[in-house]
Design a protein around this motif. Structure first.
Motif, mmCIF file in Angstrom:
data_model
loop_
_atom_site.group_PDB
_atom_site.id
_atom_site.type_symbol
_atom_site.label_atom_id
_atom_site.label_comp_id
_atom_site.label_asym_id
_atom_site.label_seq_id
_atom_site.Cartn_x
_atom_site.Cartn_y
_atom_site.Cartn_z
ATOM 1 N N SER A 93 0.817 -1.209 0.000
ATOM 2 C CA SER A 93 0.000 0.000 0.000
ATOM 3 C C SER A 93 0.855 1.266 0.000
ATOM 4 O O SER A 93 0.404 2.315 -0.463
ATOM 5 C CB SER A 93 -0.972 0.014 1.187
ATOM 6 O OG SER A 93 -0.273 -0.034 2.412
ATOM 7 N N LEU A 96 1.251 1.542 -3.675
ATOM 8 C CA LEU A 96 0.007 1.667 -4.432
ATOM 9 C C LEU A 96 -0.837 2.862 -3.994
ATOM 10 O O LEU A 96 -1.509 3.493 -4.819
ATOM 11 C CB LEU A 96 -0.820 0.382 -4.280
ATOM 12 C CG LEU A 96 -0.166 -0.896 -4.809
ATOM 13 C CD1 LEU A 96 -1.017 -2.105 -4.440
ATOM 14 C CD2 LEU A 96 0.031 -0.829 -6.315
ATOM 15 N N SER A 104 -5.885 -0.257 -0.658
ATOM 16 C CA SER A 104 -5.346 -1.515 -1.183
ATOM 17 C C SER A 104 -5.234 -2.565 -0.088
ATOM 18 O O SER A 104 -5.574 -3.734 -0.298
ATOM 19 C CB SER A 104 -3.980 -1.288 -1.823
ATOM 20 O OG SER A 104 -4.070 -0.485 -2.971
ATOM 21 N N GLU A 165 -5.649 -12.021 -10.998
ATOM 22 C CA GLU A 165 -6.192 -10.696 -10.712
ATOM 23 C C GLU A 165 -5.524 -10.082 -9.488
ATOM 24 O O GLU A 165 -5.207 -8.876 -9.466
ATOM 25 C CB GLU A 165 -7.701 -10.795 -10.501
ATOM 26 C CG GLU A 165 -8.373 -9.451 -10.258
ATOM 27 C CD GLU A 165 -9.875 -9.573 -10.088
ATOM 28 O OE1 GLU A 165 -10.505 -8.552 -9.760
ATOM 29 O OE2 GLU A 165 -10.418 -10.675 -10.278
ATOM 30 N N PHE A 166 -5.290 -10.898 -8.468
ATOM 31 C CA PHE A 166 -4.637 -10.400 -7.256
ATOM 32 C C PHE A 166 -3.219 -9.924 -7.578
ATOM 33 O O PHE A 166 -2.804 -8.838 -7.156
ATOM 34 C CB PHE A 166 -4.606 -11.508 -6.198
ATOM 35 C CG PHE A 166 -4.169 -11.047 -4.836
ATOM 36 C CD1 PHE A 166 -5.092 -10.582 -3.914
ATOM 37 C CD2 PHE A 166 -2.824 -11.091 -4.473
ATOM 38 C CE1 PHE A 166 -4.689 -10.160 -2.644
ATOM 39 C CE2 PHE A 166 -2.413 -10.671 -3.216
ATOM 40 C CZ PHE A 166 -3.353 -10.202 -2.301
ATOM 41 N N ALA A 168 -2.059 -8.980 -10.497
ATOM 42 C CA ALA A 168 -2.127 -7.807 -11.377
ATOM 43 C C ALA A 168 -2.435 -6.542 -10.588
ATOM 44 O O ALA A 168 -1.932 -5.463 -10.900
ATOM 45 C CB ALA A 168 -3.182 -8.022 -12.459
ATOM 46 N N SER A 169 -3.243 -6.663 -9.549
ATOM 47 C CA SER A 169 -3.649 -5.493 -8.765
ATOM 48 C C SER A 169 -2.624 -5.113 -7.709
ATOM 49 O O SER A 169 -2.372 -3.924 -7.482
ATOM 50 C CB SER A 169 -4.998 -5.761 -8.088
ATOM 51 O OG SER A 169 -6.015 -5.980 -9.045
ATOM 52 N N PHE A 170 -2.019 -6.122 -7.056
ATOM 53 C CA PHE A 170 -1.284 -5.841 -5.824
ATOM 54 C C PHE A 170 0.196 -6.223 -5.839
ATOM 55 O O PHE A 170 0.912 -5.914 -4.884
ATOM 56 C CB PHE A 170 -1.968 -6.551 -4.659
ATOM 57 C CG PHE A 170 -3.411 -6.181 -4.479
ATOM 58 C CD1 PHE A 170 -3.785 -4.850 -4.375
ATOM 59 C CD2 PHE A 170 -4.400 -7.152 -4.450
ATOM 60 C CE1 PHE A 170 -5.115 -4.488 -4.218
ATOM 61 C CE2 PHE A 170 -5.735 -6.798 -4.290
ATOM 62 C CZ PHE A 170 -6.100 -5.468 -4.176
ATOM 63 N N THR A 223 -7.281 -8.019 -19.350
ATOM 64 C CA THR A 223 -6.584 -7.379 -18.243
ATOM 65 C C THR A 223 -6.519 -5.878 -18.360
ATOM 66 O O THR A 223 -6.267 -5.193 -17.383
ATOM 67 C CB THR A 223 -5.131 -7.895 -18.163
ATOM 68 O OG1 THR A 223 -4.443 -7.462 -19.333
ATOM 69 C CG2 THR A 223 -5.087 -9.398 -18.059
ATOM 70 N N ARG A 225 -4.154 -4.202 -19.713
ATOM 71 C CA ARG A 225 -2.788 -3.729 -19.583
ATOM 72 C C ARG A 225 -2.293 -3.218 -20.924
ATOM 73 O O ARG A 225 -2.738 -3.659 -21.975
ATOM 74 C CB ARG A 225 -1.871 -4.869 -19.113
ATOM 75 C CG ARG A 225 -2.259 -5.412 -17.764
ATOM 76 C CD ARG A 225 -1.248 -6.426 -17.296
ATOM 77 N NE ARG A 225 -1.099 -7.494 -18.271
ATOM 78 C CZ ARG A 225 -0.942 -8.760 -17.928
ATOM 79 N NH1 ARG A 225 -0.930 -9.102 -16.680
ATOM 80 N NH2 ARG A 225 -0.792 -9.699 -18.843
#
Length: 287
Positions: A93, A96, A104, A165-166, A168-170, A223, A225
């Motif tokens: 975080s 992010l 996040s 997804e996790f 890609a996000s975090f 995605t 991206r």
């Protein structure tokens, strides 16, 4: 065991081993195992995977020779990740959201709860610590492997989708920069380099975990991206190379690591779909 399940178990092993490696080396016996067993574990895992994580593991082995002992490992970890002002934060975080325990971190906790997960006893840090994130993705891959073994294709697909997804996000947005930052601090402070090589391995792991079983444009269409088109060095076919691949290439180039495998399309790297795809005994890492 099917090839798909074995590969997913190896991906789970890699994420879980890296999760433990980024814990503070304070527990009795941790530093000794880090220096004696970690690379052997990573070598065994690399033998099960089609992508190039063996070469950074070799650099890791060499860098461990520069450690004078368990206290030196803790001093290195502290100088990088603990001593104020913290030179390289391992909390997602911070990168992010710009602060600890931002939106996040709450989203990560929600994801853990959806899967009925509580922090393991060894991971007492904040919910957005790199070790917690890698552990969670590793558990999702391990559960996906169990679903493949049980013939439960819908559950396997759901778990793989959530792991991607996790990440890609975090994970993917900030890990390449952290690997570069660790290198810079190690050079500035004349520190041994094991955590730099571990960060490079983590970058490769989270990108390859996303790429596995996703072929060509379809891998990127869902995605959102940024991608660029390039030609496969093996078969000559065009494929989409996204920003995550570029980041991995940049980091590996800095270390003089071979990047030829990144010039090949998912089919030629063995990452394309091979057909259809809990609980488990999670693989152990010696550290």
């Amino acid at each position: 065991m099917s090839d798909d399940a074995a590969y997913l178990h190896a991906l789970a092993d890699l994420h879980l081993c890296l999760a433990r490696a980024f814990l503070p080396p304070m527990a009795p016996g941790f530093a000794a195992a880090f220096q004696s067993d970690l690379v052997d574990d990573l070598d065994a895992i690399a033998a099960e995977l089609s992508f190039a994580c063996g070469e950074p593991a070799g650099f890791l082995r060499d860098s461990l020779q520069a450690l004078a002992g368990p206290d030196h490992l803790l001093q290195t970890y502290s100088a990088l990740f603990l001593q104020p002002p913290i030179r390289v934060p391992l909390n997602a975080s911070v990168h992010l959201d710009g602060s600890l325990l931002g939106p996040s971190a709450r989203a990560m906790e929600d994801a853990y709860r959806r899967h009925g997960l509580e922090p393991s006893s060894g991971l007492r840090d904040l919910p957005d610590h790199l070790s917690r994130l890698l552990e969670f993705v590793g558990i999702l891959f391990a559960r996906a492997a169990g679903a493949v073994e049980a013939g439960d294709d819908p559950s396997a697909g759901m778990l793989l989708g959530e792991a991607r997804e996790f990440s890609a996000s975090f994970l993917r947005p900030w890990l390449p920069g952290v690997a570069v930052d660790i290198r810079g601090v190690c050079i500035d402070l004349d520190l041994p380099m094991p955590y730099q090589h571990l960060a490079e391995l983590a970058v490769i792991a989270v990108w390859e975990g996303d790429a596995w079983r996703q072929g060509g444009d379809a891998a990127h269409a869902s995605t959102g991206r940024n991608v660029r088109r390039t030609l496969c060095s093996a078969c000559g076919k065009p494929f989409a190379e996204d920003a995550a691949v570029v980041a991995v290439r940049r980091i590996m180039d800095k270390r003089g690591l071979a990047t030829a495998h990144l010039d090949r399309c998912p089919d030629c790297r063995g990452l394309a779909d091979h057909g259809p795809q809990q609980t488990l005994s999670l693989p152990a890492c010696s550290i």
